[in-house]
Design a protein around this motif. Structure first.
Motif, PDB file in Angstrom:
ATOM      1  N   LEU A 158       0.780  -1.182  -0.006  1.00 56.89           N
ATOM      2  CA  LEU A 158      -0.171  -0.109   0.137  1.00 56.89           C
ATOM      3  C   LEU A 158       0.658   1.305  -0.101  1.00 56.89           C
ATOM      4  CD1 LEU A 158      -2.975   1.042   0.061  1.00 56.89           C
ATOM      5  CD2 LEU A 158      -2.947   1.180   2.485  1.00 56.89           C
ATOM      6  N   GLU A 159       1.638   1.211   0.918  1.00 55.96           N
ATOM      7  CA  GLU A 159       2.525   2.538   0.901  1.00 55.96           C
ATOM      8  C   GLU A 159       3.803   3.340  -0.735  1.00 55.96           C
ATOM      9  OE1 GLU A 159       7.004   3.881   3.558  1.00 55.96           O
ATOM     10  OE2 GLU A 159       5.715   2.643   4.251  1.00 55.96           O
ATOM     11  N   THR A 160       3.474   2.059  -1.214  1.00 54.25           N
ATOM     12  CA  THR A 160       3.972   2.415  -2.698  1.00 54.25           C
ATOM     13  C   THR A 160       3.282   2.655  -4.182  1.00 54.25           C
ATOM     14  OG1 THR A 160       4.188   0.105  -3.464  1.00 54.25           O
ATOM     15  CG2 THR A 160       6.227   0.969  -1.918  1.00 54.25           C
ATOM     16  N   ARG A 161       1.948   1.784  -3.447  1.00 50.52           N
ATOM     17  CA  ARG A 161       0.524   2.450  -4.633  1.00 50.52           C
ATOM     18  C   ARG A 161      -0.056   3.164  -3.953  1.00 50.52           C
ATOM     19  NH1 ARG A 161       2.355  -0.027  -8.887  1.00 50.52           N
ATOM     20  NH2 ARG A 161       3.539  -1.897  -8.449  1.00 50.52           N
ATOM     21  N   PRO A 162       0.345   4.439  -4.141  1.00 51.91           N
ATOM     22  CA  PRO A 162      -1.336   5.621  -3.519  1.00 51.91           C
ATOM     23  C   PRO A 162      -1.583   6.058  -4.535  1.00 51.91           C
ATOM     24  CG  PRO A 162       1.248   6.400  -3.661  1.00 51.91           C
ATOM     25  CD  PRO A 162       1.274   5.256  -3.910  1.00 51.91           C
ATOM     26  N   GLU A 163      -1.635   5.625  -5.806  1.00 51.39           N
ATOM     27  CA  GLU A 163      -1.893   6.233  -7.208  1.00 51.39           C
ATOM     28  C   GLU A 163      -3.019   5.736  -7.391  1.00 51.39           C
ATOM     29  OE1 GLU A 163       2.082   8.341  -9.733  1.00 51.39           O
ATOM     30  OE2 GLU A 163       1.655   6.177  -9.472  1.00 51.39           O
ATOM     31  N   GLU A 164      -2.995   4.488  -7.205  1.00 49.05           N
ATOM     32  CA  GLU A 164      -3.764   2.890  -7.219  1.00 49.05           C
ATOM     33  C   GLU A 164      -4.859   2.929  -6.330  1.00 49.05           C
ATOM     34  OE1 GLU A 164      -0.194   1.978  -9.749  1.00 49.05           O
ATOM     35  OE2 GLU A 164      -0.402   2.178  -7.879  1.00 49.05           O
ATOM     36  N   LEU A 165      -4.297   3.726  -4.867  1.00 48.63           N
ATOM     37  CA  LEU A 165      -5.623   3.749  -4.171  1.00 48.63           C
ATOM     38  C   LEU A 165      -6.323   4.715  -4.221  1.00 48.63           C
ATOM     39  CD1 LEU A 165      -6.804   2.497  -1.204  1.00 48.63           C
ATOM     40  CD2 LEU A 165      -4.819   5.103   0.097  1.00 48.63           C
ATOM     41  N   GLU A 166      -5.642   5.808  -4.621  1.00 48.26           N
ATOM     42  CA  GLU A 166      -6.660   7.016  -5.381  1.00 48.26           C
ATOM     43  C   GLU A 166      -7.417   6.819  -6.832  1.00 48.26           C
ATOM     44  OE1 GLU A 166      -8.595  10.464  -5.314  1.00 48.26           O
ATOM     45  OE2 GLU A 166      -6.841   9.286  -3.217  1.00 48.26           O
ATOM     46  N   ALA A 167      -7.070   5.512  -6.947  1.00 50.16           N
ATOM     47  CA  ALA A 167      -8.402   5.685  -8.221  1.00 50.16           C
ATOM     48  C   ALA A 167      -9.583   4.720  -7.978  1.00 50.16           C
ATOM     49  CB  ALA A 167      -7.105   4.996  -9.655  1.00 50.16           C
ATOM     50  N   MET A 168      -8.908   4.305  -6.629  1.00 52.03           N
ATOM     51  CA  MET A 168      -9.812   3.085  -6.782  1.00 52.03           C
ATOM     52  C   MET A 168     -11.798   3.736  -6.557  1.00 52.03           C
ATOM     53  SD  MET A 168      -8.956   0.632  -3.635  1.00 52.03           S
ATOM     54  CE  MET A 168     -10.215  -0.374  -3.486  1.00 52.03           C
ATOM     55  N   ALA A 169     -12.752   2.578  -7.160  1.00 49.61           N
ATOM     56  CA  ALA A 169     -13.769   3.184  -6.999  1.00 49.61           C
ATOM     57  C   ALA A 169     -14.981   2.491  -6.107  1.00 49.61           C
ATOM     58  CB  ALA A 169     -14.951   2.859  -8.959  1.00 49.61           C
ATOM     59  N   TYR A 285      -6.575  -7.551  -4.044  1.00 43.10           N
ATOM     60  CA  TYR A 285      -7.373  -7.489  -4.673  1.00 43.10           C
ATOM     61  C   TYR A 285      -8.171  -6.184  -4.298  1.00 43.10           C
ATOM     62  CZ  TYR A 285     -12.359  -7.241  -5.338  1.00 43.10           C
ATOM     63  OH  TYR A 285     -13.646  -6.846  -5.641  1.00 43.10           O
ATOM     64  N   ARG A 286      -7.304  -5.572  -3.547  1.00 41.51           N
ATOM     65  CA  ARG A 286      -7.316  -3.676  -2.960  1.00 41.51           C
ATOM     66  C   ARG A 286      -5.870  -2.802  -3.915  1.00 41.51           C
ATOM     67  NH1 ARG A 286      -2.593  -1.336  -2.548  1.00 41.51           N
ATOM     68  NH2 ARG A 286      -2.463  -3.256  -0.847  1.00 41.51           N
ATOM     69  N   PHE A 287      -5.340  -4.005  -4.541  1.00 40.62           N
ATOM     70  CA  PHE A 287      -4.358  -3.296  -5.336  1.00 40.62           C
ATOM     71  C   PHE A 287      -4.904  -3.147  -6.978  1.00 40.62           C
ATOM     72  CE2 PHE A 287      -1.206  -4.701  -8.872  1.00 40.62           C
ATOM     73  CZ  PHE A 287      -0.553  -3.198  -9.238  1.00 40.62           C
ATOM     74  N   LEU A 288      -5.432  -4.175  -7.186  1.00 36.58           N
ATOM     75  CA  LEU A 288      -5.958  -4.829  -8.733  1.00 36.58           C
ATOM     76  C   LEU A 288      -6.902  -3.673  -8.975  1.00 36.58           C
ATOM     77  CD1 LEU A 288      -6.645  -8.363  -9.575  1.00 36.58           C
ATOM     78  CD2 LEU A 288      -5.314  -6.772 -10.369  1.00 36.58           C
ATOM     79  N   LEU A 289      -8.451  -3.898  -8.236  1.00 35.20           N
ATOM     80  CA  LEU A 289      -9.254  -2.733  -8.249  1.00 35.20           C
ATOM     81  C   LEU A 289      -8.459  -1.423  -8.754  1.00 35.20           C
ATOM     82  CD1 LEU A 289     -11.656  -3.822  -5.792  1.00 35.20           C
ATOM     83  CD2 LEU A 289     -11.784  -4.701  -8.059  1.00 35.20           C
ATOM     84  N   GLY A 290      -7.717  -0.806  -8.424  1.00 35.34           N
ATOM     85  CA  GLY A 290      -7.010   0.718  -8.089  1.00 35.34           C
ATOM     86  C   GLY A 290      -6.244   0.417 -10.195  1.00 35.34           C
ATOM     87  N   TRP A 291      -5.668  -0.677  -9.987  1.00 31.66           N
ATOM     88  CA  TRP A 291      -4.547  -0.606 -11.254  1.00 31.66           C
ATOM     89  C   TRP A 291      -5.022  -1.174 -12.300  1.00 31.66           C
ATOM     90  CZ3 TRP A 291      -2.149  -5.600 -12.807  1.00 31.66           C
ATOM     91  CH2 TRP A 291      -1.257  -5.556 -13.971  1.00 31.66           C
TER      92      TRP A 291
END
Length: 313
Positions: A158-169, A285-291
């Motif tokens: 999570l710490e390295t993936r703020p852009e994908e977190l922000e993109a989550m619907a 799965y959280r990462f996938l939803l943003g990526w």
């Protein structure tokens, strides 16, 4: 190939001459390539060269570029400073070094060691072989500090993936992401995880009952269930997961028990990590939803586990 690179390969392999063979793969985002090098006058007939070329002008966002740069530094540290055993086989590192914006890692050719098969799909026996590798890897490094590696392994941390977190619907899972990460990070039992333990990174043998693994860019500390959940998701469709995951987890823990060999309270370790499985699956799965929310792993099984996690926290 530059002359200094050839000289290095000749020196570490004891070869008299070499020629570059087929490209094995291009690195992610074009950051170099992996090629087979054929050798003459050496006890080895070939070696594998991972040649990283960091672009002067980053092709991705600054954060993505920095993550990739660190990942190659981590991989060099891994190959230089860490070792495993025959139950969690990795290629021997013959040399590793930096040359300006380029890095070279010269590795044993696992094909010559009998691990010459790559698979796009596997049956239960194949999955068990890879889970045995993971169990022995996690057992070997149980409680070890990830010195020079990622403090928290996996490429989706999570710490390295703020852009994908922000993109989550999915707002509910998005708001729970920090808590899920905290639960995984708060595990009492930690090891070193491979960090990208997908099926593509395992090498199979037609004559040996074990597998080998490659690609250690995201190796680091954490709960072993992160590797297990990610690996199983790389092998199976949702209906297979429902049917096969319980038995495959039993196999993993049987192998892990043998690997730790009484060095920890295994009953407590197994209890904690079994409980962590749904969190580890949901974390990826959280990462996938943003990526890539259209990915095949965005399926009913993943959604079911995510709902279970959200009910618990």
């Amino acid at each position: 190939m530059k002359e200094e690179y050839e000289d290095l390969i000749l020196k570490v392999t004891g070869a008299e001459a070499l020629h570059t063979g087929a490209k094995i793969q291009t690195l992610w985002s074009g950051y170099g390539e992996i090629v087979r090098v054929h050798l003459q006058g050496s006890k080895r007939s070939s070696a594998v060269l991972k040649h990283i070329v960091l672009p002067q002008e980053p092709r991705n966002t600054t954060l993505s570029h920095q993550r990739k740069v660190k990942s190659y530094q981590v991989e060099m540290t891994w190959y230089k400073n860490y070792s495993t055993n025959d139950k969690c086989r990795i290629p021997e590192c013959l040399a590793a070094g930096s040359f300006g914006n380029e890095q070279l890692i010269v590795l044993e050719d696992l094909d010559l060691a009998g691990f010459d098969l790559r698979k796009n799909s596997v049956d239960v026996t194949g999955m068990e072989s890879c889970l045995s590798w993971l169990a022995n890897f996690h057992g070997r490094f149980m409680g070890a500090e990830p010195q020079g590696l990622w403090q928290t392994g996996t490429y989706w941390h999570l710490e390295t993936r703020p852009e994908e977190l922000e993109a989550m619907a999915d707002k509910e899972l998005k708001s729970a992401a920090q808590k899920i990460d905290g639960i995984l990070s708060g595990c009492r039992f930690k090891t070193i995880v491979h960090g990208d333990a997908k099926l593509d990174n395992f090498c199979f043998s037609g004559r040996l009952p074990v597998v080998a693994a490659v690609d250690f860019q995201y190796v680091g500390g954490g709960c072993g269930m992160k590797d297990v959940a990610y690996f199983l998701g790389s092998c199976m469709q949702e209906r297979e997961c429902e049917r096969l995951v319980p038995g495959l987890l039993d196999h993993y823990f049987k192998e892990l028990k043998a690997a730790v060999d009484g060095e920890v309270n295994f009953a407590e370790l197994e209890s904690e990590w079994r409980a962590m499985f749904v969190y580890a699956w949901t974390d990826f799965y959280r990462f996938l939803l943003g990526w890539m929310p259209t990915h095949r792993k965005n399926n009913s099984y993943s959604r079911k586990l995510a709902k279970e996690v959200l009910r618990k926290i």
